[in-house]
Design an enzyme around this catalytic site. Sequence first.
Site, PDB file in Angstrom:
ATOM      1  N   GLN A  72      -7.407   0.802   4.868  1.00 46.00           N
ATOM      2  CA  GLN A  72      -8.090   0.356   6.091  1.00 46.00           C
ATOM      3  C   GLN A  72      -9.593   0.215   5.918  1.00 46.00           C
ATOM      4  O   GLN A  72     -10.251  -0.456   6.717  1.00 46.00           O
ATOM      5  CB  GLN A  72      -7.788   1.318   7.242  1.00 46.00           C
ATOM      6  CG  GLN A  72      -6.374   1.235   7.785  1.00 46.00           C
ATOM      7  CD  GLN A  72      -6.065  -0.084   8.457  1.00 46.00           C
ATOM      8  OE1 GLN A  72      -6.952  -0.863   8.814  1.00 46.00           O
ATOM      9  NE2 GLN A  72      -4.785  -0.370   8.634  1.00 46.00           N
ATOM     10  N   GLY A  89       0.827  -1.205   0.000  1.00 47.40           N
ATOM     11  CA  GLY A  89       0.000   0.000   0.000  1.00 47.40           C
ATOM     12  C   GLY A  89       0.855   1.246   0.000  1.00 47.40           C
ATOM     13  O   GLY A  89       0.498   2.270  -0.608  1.00 47.40           O
ATOM     14  N   CYS A 118       3.555   0.822  10.845  1.00 48.55           N
ATOM     15  CA  CYS A 118       4.539   1.504  10.006  1.00 48.55           C
ATOM     16  C   CYS A 118       5.283   2.593  10.769  1.00 48.55           C
ATOM     17  O   CYS A 118       6.286   3.117  10.295  1.00 48.55           O
ATOM     18  CB  CYS A 118       3.853   2.122   8.785  1.00 48.55           C
ATOM     19  SG  CYS A 118       3.155   0.885   7.677  1.00 48.55           S
ATOM     20  N   ASN A 133      -6.170   4.736  10.162  1.00 51.09           N
ATOM     21  CA  ASN A 133      -5.658   3.450  10.631  1.00 51.09           C
ATOM     22  C   ASN A 133      -5.432   3.386  12.136  1.00 51.09           C
ATOM     23  O   ASN A 133      -5.233   2.301  12.685  1.00 51.09           O
ATOM     24  CB  ASN A 133      -4.348   3.108   9.912  1.00 51.09           C
ATOM     25  CG  ASN A 133      -3.323   4.219   9.980  1.00 51.09           C
ATOM     26  OD1 ASN A 133      -3.586   5.333   9.521  1.00 51.09           O
ATOM     27  ND2 ASN A 133      -2.164   3.942  10.542  1.00 51.09           N
ATOM     28  N   SER A 171      -4.975  -2.929  -0.394  1.00 46.43           N
ATOM     29  CA  SER A 171      -3.877  -3.820  -0.029  1.00 46.43           C
ATOM     30  C   SER A 171      -4.400  -5.183   0.387  1.00 46.43           C
ATOM     31  O   SER A 171      -5.469  -5.295   0.985  1.00 46.43           O
ATOM     32  CB  SER A 171      -3.064  -3.198   1.117  1.00 46.43           C
ATOM     33  OG  SER A 171      -1.983  -4.031   1.477  1.00 46.43           O
ATOM     34  N   ALA A 172      -3.604  -6.222   0.074  1.00 45.76           N
ATOM     35  CA  ALA A 172      -4.042  -7.597   0.323  1.00 45.76           C
ATOM     36  C   ALA A 172      -3.994  -7.983   1.788  1.00 45.76           C
ATOM     37  O   ALA A 172      -4.908  -8.632   2.305  1.00 45.76           O
ATOM     38  CB  ALA A 172      -3.189  -8.566  -0.495  1.00 45.76           C
ATOM     39  N   HIS A 173      -2.914  -7.596   2.491  1.00 41.06           N
ATOM     40  CA  HIS A 173      -2.711  -8.177   3.822  1.00 41.06           C
ATOM     41  C   HIS A 173      -3.598  -7.564   4.896  1.00 41.06           C
ATOM     42  O   HIS A 173      -3.560  -7.992   6.051  1.00 41.06           O
ATOM     43  CB  HIS A 173      -1.232  -8.130   4.219  1.00 41.06           C
ATOM     44  CG  HIS A 173      -0.736  -6.797   4.683  1.00 41.06           C
ATOM     45  ND1 HIS A 173      -0.411  -6.535   5.995  1.00 41.06           N
ATOM     46  CD2 HIS A 173      -0.482  -5.664   4.007  1.00 41.06           C
ATOM     47  CE1 HIS A 173       0.034  -5.291   6.096  1.00 41.06           C
ATOM     48  NE2 HIS A 173      -0.004  -4.747   4.913  1.00 41.06           N
ATOM     49  N   THR A 223       8.747  -7.783 -12.468  1.00 40.39           N
ATOM     50  CA  THR A 223       7.976  -9.010 -12.666  1.00 40.39           C
ATOM     51  C   THR A 223       6.880  -9.121 -11.614  1.00 40.39           C
ATOM     52  O   THR A 223       7.129  -8.964 -10.419  1.00 40.39           O
ATOM     53  CB  THR A 223       8.901 -10.240 -12.581  1.00 40.39           C
ATOM     54  OG1 THR A 223       9.917 -10.120 -13.574  1.00 40.39           O
ATOM     55  CG2 THR A 223       8.118 -11.524 -12.785  1.00 40.39           C
TER      56      THR A 223
END
Length: 392
Positions: free
Chosen positions: A184, A74, A335, A154, A204-206, A246
């Site tokens: 979030q 993110g 973070c 967040n 974001s995935a996580h 990639t």
Amino acid sequence: MNNEIYFDNSATTALCNEAKVAMTNVIENFYGNPSSLHTIGLAAEKQVSAARSDILASIGVRGDARQLIFCSSGSEANNLATIGVYTSKKRREGTRIITTAGEHSSIEAAMAHLESLGASVVRLSTKNGKIDFEELTSALSADTALISIMLVNNETGARYPVEEIFKIAKRICPDIICHCDAVQGYGKIKFTPKSLGADLVTVSAHKIHGPKGVAALYVSPEVLKRRALVPIIHGGQQENGLRAGTENTVGIAGFGAAAKAAVNDFANGNLQVDDVSRYIIERISTDEHLKEIRINRPEVAIPNIINITLPSIKSETMLHFLSGKGIFVSSGSACSSHAKSVSRALSSFGISDKEADCSIRISISKFNTTEEAKILCDALADGISSLIRIKK
């Protein structure tokens, strides 16, 4: 691990089974480079394309695959959105950008970088989790190129009125580009880029029980048409030429599966989070042993995040106390948890530095239970009665 109680879901979430299955399938069967033109590469590219479609569908977008740019995090997507817009044309010194004083550190750091390039950044206050529309209107001017506002804070869980903010911004500055850091809010609030009025959206995935190391930036057809976004990572022509490198096929597959699972949660009604959140808030508000705790609750907030201020007990002290009991919470954004300064989000909310140093964040996922919430509250009461307090 089974006895651990995890209430730090705003930092990251556990992988859902759907993501595990999808990632295992790619690891075992689709090892090719998605950019390769041979059969093995094309098979991997199909996995990326399927996930891209599922993630776009999770935010109500159908059609042009170029509208989703995969990134490593993110934070990278936020940097691409802000720095990529600012540098898309030679901006003159003093070009204005509007954000808030309590954004995620990836936005704040990007803003500081753009200021070093000559941008004029206006940071709106978020007192008590609210945006002052008069302050916003006053900040908008003819030279405003970009506005970046998060959907959900967040640390406090405040849900900002992004729809109204972007509507005002575009009325006053028709050519402005609107970016929403929805990391979030994604998976917790149903939205589409159109409903937000956003040109760019970070997800974001996580944060939705997908893997770490993969996120995405939604880019509107208008921004693509105007070429109002340029890459910040150069090298190859992956991701429509906007993000070289990639593609992380394994992570992307897990992201797509987690996105589909999140859509199903909405369809079925995710009441578990509401029940757990309600229990914690009511228990703290009514329990004699917890009455010294203050809940820093915005007027409009998601149930997943509860920020509390302890009675003269440092957050780090309580965090270690709870950790010793197998209960995991946060003393701030993951973070910025190693930073020596206090949280900008809490300061902007109106919490003093000393109070911020005594505040913890409880963040809830669909896997938490009310029984776990009870154990957490019991442990908080135990800590309040036994831990050393700092001098007022």
